[in-house]
Design an enzyme around this catalytic site. Sequence first.
Site, PDB file in Angstrom:
ATOM      1  N   SER A 174      -5.567 -12.621 -19.315  1.00  0.00           N
ATOM      2  CA  SER A 174      -5.105 -13.601 -20.290  1.00  0.00           C
ATOM      3  C   SER A 174      -4.165 -12.934 -21.298  1.00  0.00           C
ATOM      4  CB  SER A 174      -6.306 -14.279 -20.968  1.00  0.00           C
ATOM      5  OG  SER A 174      -5.932 -15.426 -21.657  1.00  0.00           O
ATOM      6  N   HIS A 214      -9.025 -20.770 -15.315  1.00  0.00           N
ATOM      7  CA  HIS A 214      -8.794 -19.511 -16.021  1.00  0.00           C
ATOM      8  C   HIS A 214      -9.829 -18.466 -15.609  1.00  0.00           C
ATOM      9  CE1 HIS A 214      -6.582 -17.392 -19.083  1.00  0.00           C
ATOM     10  NE2 HIS A 214      -7.648 -17.175 -19.841  1.00  0.00           N
TER      11      HIS A 214
END
Length: 306
Positions: free
Chosen positions: A172, A286
């Site tokens: 991320s 994610h």
Amino acid sequence: MIVRLTYRSGPYRVKGYVGLPPGCGAPPEALQSLAAARGGLPAAELPVDVVAEAVRVSYRPHTMLRPASSEAASAVPPRATSPRPDGAPYPYPALVLCRGGVGGFGRVRPHWVDDFAARGFVVFAPCYRGNEGGEGRDEFGGADREDVAEAIALLRTFPFVDRDRVSVAGFSRGSINAARAAVDAPDAVRRLVLWSGVADLARTYEERVDLRRTLKRILGGTPAKRPEAYRERSPLALAPRLRCPTLVVHGAKDPQVDVGHGLAMYEALRALGAPVDLHLYEGFAHLFPYAAHQAAVDRMAAWLLE
């Protein structure tokens, strides 16, 4: 074993998690002494806390330091967790794992440290300055990138680490710190992984309305007002300066960092003729479900050892 180690980064004492593979056996005090020697501070000023006494033994033994290519296999002992005839451990490959998020959100995930340590890597996961009792302030890929550079330098002083097989992975927001580390220390970083990674921070500003206030506070304004601050934190802008092989990992249904970030980074590196691979996971977001995550880590570990 997993410990939370205090180490020096610039003027600050910061925190990071260190995971040791099964069979390594280095005591916490040895890691503390190495950090003290590197930082030029008394060991008493760099406390170390044991988080887990042992990491799990890999549930897939074939992933334990078994490179995918025959060329790589010739460079790695069949069982790097076995002692040498003189009783010392073989040098292990190492991975600096750059966490996502900012501040207390998205802190280091010890089970991710465990995932890679169980597969035979010495893992160092910086918390970034200002987090978990560390000094300084997290700048979202600004001056805190020094914490990653120092983690790499410290890791390469560990006598049980193969200093020529140190790679960096960023998850991320961590892709910002990881890509910057690979650019700033090209001779120290063997391979780079960008997992669900931000590639263009100005794009993130537009896509993530919930992050705009945080980004404006940390970076001093919007992308229109502070374009250079956003550009210097964008791996896409660093792509022409990357020299090591890069792996892009992304879920096709990621709502937090759109898959377009990963695809843009992959295509940019391809256009530059740079060595790059893509592991695209259809239907995943994610964070991956447990089984898919473990399969992705298996695949990534094999790529790191090629």
